[in-house]
Design an enzyme around this catalytic site. Structure first.
Site, PDB file in Angstrom:
ATOM      1  N   ASP A 113       0.858  -1.187   0.000  1.00 35.65           N
ATOM      2  CA  ASP A 113       0.000   0.000   0.000  1.00 35.65           C
ATOM      3  C   ASP A 113       0.891   1.232   0.000  1.00 35.65           C
ATOM      4  OD1 ASP A 113      -2.395  -1.469   0.127  1.00 35.65           O
ATOM      5  OD2 ASP A 113      -2.333  -1.543   2.309  1.00 35.65           O
ATOM      6  N   ASP A 139      -7.099  -1.489  -4.401  1.00 31.79           N
ATOM      7  CA  ASP A 139      -8.130  -1.153  -3.411  1.00 31.79           C
ATOM      8  C   ASP A 139      -9.086  -0.103  -3.964  1.00 31.79           C
ATOM      9  OD1 ASP A 139      -6.805  -2.839  -1.616  1.00 31.79           O
ATOM     10  OD2 ASP A 139      -5.701  -1.182  -0.686  1.00 31.79           O
TER      11      ASP A 139
END
EC number: 3.4.23.36
Length: 167
Positions: A113, A139
């Site tokens: 991330d 995401d």
């Protein structure tokens, strides 16, 4: 089906490419890149869990769960007669995002991330909190696809005369 496949492949490619950049520039160079001070930055993080970093199952179980969901989406789209752009776009985003994160889980057991919006950091009910997680392109695609399903539900799944009388 071509639109679905192309969008899913685009999401996978964009996700994997941006994660490689994040590893090189953010992890290996040990830095965070501020875009808008105190609001938006690129910050490296590794997530062994699911959304918001929640770890509710071992990595192998999360991998199997992700695989089952992606397979379910692929089968559902293949069997559906709905070929509207909004249907194919929503599910293409979800499938591409799921596969993008699944590639990370297979390769390293965790998801990379790097996109961070600092919406609020501070005390809430006596506990220190950061109210927005660090996330990635996959995401974002999953979230946008899911929002499309909710916002355009009646257009994606039209209520036909047949479905009204089937129950």
């Amino acid at each position: 089906m071509k639109m679905f496949s192309m969008l899913a492949l685009f999401v996978i490619a964009a996700d994997q490419f941006t994660k490689k950049l994040a590893v090189f520039f953010l992890r290996d160079m040990q830095q965070s890149i501020t875009i808008i001070p105190d609001f938006f930055s690129f910050t490296y993080a590794e997530n062994r869990g699911v959304a918001f970093g929640m770890e509710f199952a071992p990595p192998f179980v999360l991998l199997m769960l992700t695989g089952a969901i992606v397979l379910g989406v692929l089968v559902f789209v293949a069997r559906s007669r709905n070929r509207t752009p909004i249907f194919l776009s929503a599910f293409g985003l979800i499938a591409g995002g799921g596969i993008g994160n699944m590639i990370d889980r297979i390769a390293s057991g965790r998801v990379t991330d790097f996109i961070y919006f600092d919406l609020y950091k501070g005390e809430l009910f006596g506990h220190w909190v950061s109210l927005w997680p660090i996330f990635n392109v996959a995401d974002s695609a999953i979230t946008i696809g899911a929002c499309m399903l909710v916002l355009f539900y009646n257009r994606i799944f039209p209520d036909t005369e047949e479905t009204r009388h089937a129950g």
